[in-house]
Design a protein around this motif. Structure first.
Motif, short mmCIF file in Angstrom:
data_model
loop_
_atom_site.label_atom_id
_atom_site.label_comp_id
_atom_site.label_asym_id
_atom_site.label_seq_id
_atom_site.Cartn_x
_atom_site.Cartn_y
_atom_site.Cartn_z
N CYS A 190 0.82 -1.21 0.00
CA CYS A 190 0.00 0.00 0.00
C CYS A 190 0.86 1.25 0.00
N PHE A 191 1.93 1.24 0.77
CA PHE A 191 2.83 2.40 0.77
C PHE A 191 3.46 2.60 -0.60
N VAL A 219 12.61 5.75 5.12
CA VAL A 219 12.22 5.68 6.53
C VAL A 219 11.18 4.59 6.75
N VAL A 220 10.17 4.56 5.90
CA VAL A 220 9.09 3.59 6.06
C VAL A 220 9.59 2.18 5.77
N LEU A 221 10.40 2.01 4.71
CA LEU A 221 10.90 0.68 4.38
C LEU A 221 11.77 0.11 5.50
N VAL A 222 12.66 0.94 6.05
CA VAL A 222 13.48 0.50 7.17
C VAL A 222 12.61 0.17 8.38
N LEU A 223 11.58 0.98 8.58
CA LEU A 223 10.65 0.73 9.69
C LEU A 223 10.02 -0.65 9.58
N LEU A 224 9.53 -1.01 8.40
CA LEU A 224 8.87 -2.30 8.21
C LEU A 224 9.83 -3.46 8.41
#
Length: 360
Positions: A190-191, A219-224
């Motif tokens: 979804c992102f 940031v989001v990819l590393v977060l996941l």
């Protein structure tokens, strides 16, 4: 008795064949549609820029579904299989969005507007059948997949029994862990969908929002990824950081995490529909609205389930998360089948069973 290897059962093979046939048919329809549109429109125009993006996103969704199906069978995750079903909603939106981009004239006054009109003989009427085939094929495959998912439910239940044993509390904790891993994977899709549409179609490269969106990608990819490692290995400090970062990610603006998440989502949705920016989002409004809402709900659900999984840390589940499922070999020897003392007891969470005394 260990579980069957990957694709060793009839239900697993039938399910993956169904998903593969669906993906092949849909990808062929997408390819035909793209070729027909590419021969007649200029994709450099802002109005038509949406079409290759949507078709590419739809093809990516099919490839993602195929990967998730293999991954769900490998992990024996029935929840992940059920998560594949809502793809038809995206397929239905694809038809509407393509028509919005192509059909610009409701009344052609008898003149030949092959690209801009929606009447008989127009470009839209030529590509419409191929677009309609996609949701029809997905809907038909739904019914077949639901049948095999029912068969796989019992099979995967036996596999989970081998992993966590017969303790109901351990089974519940493991199910929450499976939900968490599944949510992380769908968050990634979804992102990717929202970011692709915003960067390629909507946002101007010299705008501040474009730079913020680009900065949010790593940031989001590393977060996941870190969250997946933390929940599997039960690393408390890393899981705590991941949960805090989720709150910041839900606010959309990484540099201003104090902004309330729901307020930011409402702000984006208002921009999609308010008169001053309505034309900017005209050909992307429906898909962006769905992706934005679903992405936020998925991230919010991931945060909530992450808290639930965090509460289950250090309660004896880490070994079951890390270790692979024991698979049954294809062939057995008489010696191995009679050596019962070497087997593991699922009832005792993998503890060795004492040698049995036989009275003859």
């Amino acid at each position: 008795m260990a579980v069957e290897p990957l694709l060793a059962t009839r239900a697993q093979r039938a399910f993956i064949i169904t998903v593969s046939v669906q993906a092949i048919v849909v990808l062929v329809m997408v390819g035909i549609t793209f070729r027909m549109v590419d021969d007649n429109v200029d994709f450099n125009l802002a109005r038509y820029k949406t079409l290759p993006c949507y078709l590419a996103l739809f093809a990516l969704a099919e490839i993602f579904e195929l990967f998730m199906a293999f991954d769900a069978l490998r992990l024996r995750n029935i929840i992940q299989l059920l998560g594949l079903l809502p793809l038809m909603v995206f397929a239905a939106l694809q038809v509407r969005q393509t028509k919005t981009a192509l059909v610009m004239r409701s009344n052609c006054d008898g003149r030949d507007y092959f690209v801009e009109c929606g009447g008989p003989g127009s470009l839209w009427t030529n590509v419409q059948p191929f677009l309609i085939v996609a949701p029809c094929v997905i809907a038909a495959s739904w019914l077949v997949m639901l049948f095999w998912i029912k068969q796989l439910y019992a099979e995967f239940g036996w596999a989970i029994f081998h992993v966590v044993g017969a303790n109901p509390k351990m089974k519940t904790m493991y199910q929450w862990y499976q939900i968490m891993i599944c949510l992380l994977k769908f968050n990634f899709f979804c992102f990717t969908g929202v970011t692709m549409q915003l960067l390629i179609i909507v946002l101007q490269r010299d705008s501040a929002e474009f730079g913020v969106t680009v900065a949010a990608i790593p940031v989001v990819l590393v977060l996941l990824v870190l969250c997946g490692i933390a929940v599997q290995r039960e690393i408390k400090w890393l899981m705590s950081i991941s949960l805090v970062m989720m709150l910041a990610a839900m606010s959309y603006f990484p540099l201003t995490p104090a902004i309330a998440p729901m307020t930011t989502v409402l702000y984006k949705l208002v921009r999609f529909y308010q008169p001053s920016t309505q034309a900017q989002y005209e050909t992307t409004r429906a898909t962006l609205t769905v992706f934005t809402i679903v992405a936020f709900l998925l991230l919010f659900a991931t945060f909530a389930v992450g808290l639930r999984c965090f509460a289950d840390f250090d309660r004896g589940l880490q070994a079951s998360k890390v270790n692979a499922l024991p698979t049954r070999p294809k062939y057995f020897t008489a010696e191995s089948s009679t050596n019962m003392s070497q087997r593991q007891s699922s009832y005792l969470g993998g503890a060795p069973v004492a040698t049995r005394i036989s009275i003859e």
